[in-house]
Design a protein around this motif. Structure first.
Motif, PDB file in Angstrom:
ATOM      1  N   SER A  10     -12.195  16.132  -0.063  1.00 12.97           N
ATOM      2  CA  SER A  10     -12.790  17.424   0.310  1.00 12.97           C
ATOM      3  C   SER A  10     -12.810  17.608   1.818  1.00 12.97           C
ATOM      4  O   SER A  10     -12.532  18.701   2.331  1.00 12.97           O
ATOM      5  N   GLN A  11     -13.154  16.536   2.546  1.00 10.28           N
ATOM      6  CA  GLN A  11     -13.138  16.615   4.005  1.00 10.28           C
ATOM      7  C   GLN A  11     -11.725  16.877   4.522  1.00 10.28           C
ATOM      8  O   GLN A  11     -11.539  17.583   5.513  1.00 10.28           O
ATOM      9  N   GLY A  12     -10.738  16.334   3.809  1.00  2.71           N
ATOM     10  CA  GLY A  12      -9.340  16.507   4.220  1.00  2.71           C
ATOM     11  C   GLY A  12      -8.830  17.927   4.042  1.00  2.71           C
ATOM     12  O   GLY A  12      -8.052  18.422   4.857  1.00  2.71           O
ATOM     13  N   LYS A  48      -0.445   9.530   7.539  1.00  2.00           N
ATOM     14  CA  LYS A  48       0.067  10.819   7.074  1.00  2.00           C
ATOM     15  C   LYS A  48      -0.968  11.505   6.184  1.00  2.00           C
ATOM     16  O   LYS A  48      -1.393  10.942   5.165  1.00  2.00           O
ATOM     17  N   GLU A  49      -1.341  12.711   6.564  1.00  2.00           N
ATOM     18  CA  GLU A  49      -2.409  13.424   5.846  1.00  2.00           C
ATOM     19  C   GLU A  49      -2.065  13.662   4.383  1.00  2.00           C
ATOM     20  O   GLU A  49      -2.909  13.495   3.497  1.00  2.00           O
ATOM     21  N   LYS A  50      -0.816  14.045   4.106  1.00  2.00           N
ATOM     22  CA  LYS A  50      -0.400  14.313   2.719  1.00  2.00           C
ATOM     23  C   LYS A  50      -0.539  13.050   1.873  1.00  2.00           C
ATOM     24  O   LYS A  50      -1.072  13.081   0.759  1.00  2.00           O
ATOM     25  N   ALA A  61     -16.700   9.768  -6.752  1.00  2.00           N
ATOM     26  CA  ALA A  61     -17.374  10.638  -5.783  1.00  2.00           C
ATOM     27  C   ALA A  61     -16.840  10.418  -4.367  1.00  2.00           C
ATOM     28  O   ALA A  61     -16.586  11.384  -3.629  1.00  2.00           O
ATOM     29  N   TYR A  62     -16.681   9.155  -3.981  1.00  2.00           N
ATOM     30  CA  TYR A  62     -16.207   8.838  -2.635  1.00  2.00           C
ATOM     31  C   TYR A  62     -14.816   9.446  -2.405  1.00  2.00           C
ATOM     32  O   TYR A  62     -14.568  10.095  -1.380  1.00  2.00           O
ATOM     33  N   ALA A  63     -13.924   9.211  -3.360  1.00  2.00           N
ATOM     34  CA  ALA A  63     -12.548   9.699  -3.212  1.00  2.00           C
ATOM     35  C   ALA A  63     -12.518  11.227  -3.131  1.00  2.00           C
ATOM     36  O   ALA A  63     -11.834  11.801  -2.278  1.00  2.00           O
ATOM     37  N   LEU A  64     -13.274  11.890  -3.999  1.00  2.00           N
ATOM     38  CA  LEU A  64     -13.301  13.356  -3.974  1.00  2.00           C
ATOM     39  C   LEU A  64     -13.984  13.871  -2.703  1.00  2.00           C
ATOM     40  O   LEU A  64     -13.594  14.916  -2.165  1.00  2.00           O
ATOM     41  N   GLY A  65     -14.995  13.135  -2.226  1.00  2.00           N
ATOM     42  CA  GLY A  65     -15.671  13.537  -0.995  1.00  2.00           C
ATOM     43  C   GLY A  65     -14.750  13.473   0.212  1.00  2.00           C
ATOM     44  O   GLY A  65     -14.689  14.406   1.025  1.00  2.00           O
ATOM     45  N   LEU A 100      -4.265  12.202   1.212  1.00  2.00           N
ATOM     46  CA  LEU A 100      -4.864  13.039   0.162  1.00  2.00           C
ATOM     47  C   LEU A 100      -4.371  12.642  -1.222  1.00  2.00           C
ATOM     48  O   LEU A 100      -5.140  12.629  -2.188  1.00  2.00           O
ATOM     49  N   GLU A 101      -3.102  12.283  -1.306  1.00  2.00           N
ATOM     50  CA  GLU A 101      -2.544  11.842  -2.602  1.00  2.00           C
ATOM     51  C   GLU A 101      -3.197  10.544  -3.069  1.00  2.00           C
ATOM     52  O   GLU A 101      -3.523  10.397  -4.253  1.00  2.00           O
ATOM     53  N   LEU A 102      -3.408   9.615  -2.146  1.00  2.00           N
ATOM     54  CA  LEU A 102      -4.047   8.345  -2.492  1.00  2.00           C
ATOM     55  C   LEU A 102      -5.492   8.570  -2.946  1.00  2.00           C
ATOM     56  O   LEU A 102      -5.949   7.966  -3.919  1.00  2.00           O
TER      57      LEU A 102
END
Length: 257
Positions: free
Chosen positions: A125-127, A85-87, A118-122, A90-92
């Protein structure tokens, strides 16, 4: 917390602390994470490498200290590869980014506190789309966190890959002129970072995959043959833990598409 999906390989890896210690340096050639001094953190890493990502998060958070790194890595890998699930994904990722940011304030000299932020935000960002993320200022935050990671640990191969991908994605989305002037993204820098990452960690499946993708983004169709060769190399790798298994499966899908 909802129950997370299991890794499809269902228990192919069964490390304990002793067997994990033997392959630690190879498994952590990418993130340069040192062998933990705390047995509780070791136990959390055992869960992570065996693909028990949700249990690894719980164990890492309970251990505290450098156990937060395990929790962040497990959250990011699960979100990126297994969350449907995309939502929720993104929350994770945002949860991991915020936790890593707090960790970087408490442990400013810990490279992986910066890296997992950085990894999580990257991936977040792609999402939401790279263009939207850049407009929100997330690109600058990712770039600075990765540069800090490399400054603290020059042999952090994964940070080299992620920073290379930043340069490639920005140029791919906004062009080299705006990318360079506004975000400091440069084609030559991106290519050099990919090469350096592969030099540091030549057995990394994800480095081969990201390098292949980056070559096509930065150089276009003329590099498709080389990108395919990198994918073939990735598929031929023998995975040593659950994350590498997921990387290999990704490489097979990419190669077939």
């Amino acid at each position: 917390m909802a129950k997370w999906s299991a890794v499809p390989h269902s228990g192919a890896f069964a490390y304990d602390p002793a067997s994990l210690r033997k392959v630690w340096d190879r498994l952590h050639a990418g993130d340069a994470e040192p062998w933990p001094a705390d047995a509780a953190v070791v136990d959390a890493w055992v869960l992570f490498h065996n693909g028990e990502f949700q249990k690894a998060v719980d164990a890492g958070l309970q251990a505290g200290g450098h156990g937060i790194t395990v929790a962040n890595k497990a959250t990011c890998i699960y979100a990126n590869y297994l969350e449907k699930k995309e939502k929720a994904k993104l929350e994770l990722l945002m949860e991991a980014a915020q936790r890593a940011e707090a960790q970087s304030r408490e442990q400013p000299e810990a490279p992986n506190a910066w890296y997992w932020q950085a990894y999580a935000l990257g991936r977040y960002s792609q999402g939401i789309s790279v263009a939207k993320a850049l407009a929100q200022g997330l690109g600058t935050k990712v770039k600075e966190a990765l540069e800090t990671t490399i400054r603290l640990q020059p042999r952090h191969a994964d940070a080299h890959v992620a920073l290379a991908a930043f340069h490639a994605e920005v140029i791919d989305k906004v062009g080299s002129l705006i990318g360079g002037m506004t975000y400091g993204a440069k084609k030559d820098t991106g290519l050099k970072l990919y090469e350096e990452a592969l030099k540091i960690n030549p057995h990394s499946v994800i480095t081969l995959i990201e390098y292949a993708n980056g070559l096509v983004m930065l150089e276009g169709e003329k590099k498709m043959k080389e990108a395919t060769r990198l994918y073939e190399q990735a598929v031929a790798m023998k995975p040593l833990d659950a994350t590498e298994w997921l990387d290999c499966e990704l490489a097979k899908v990419e190669l077939a598409s």
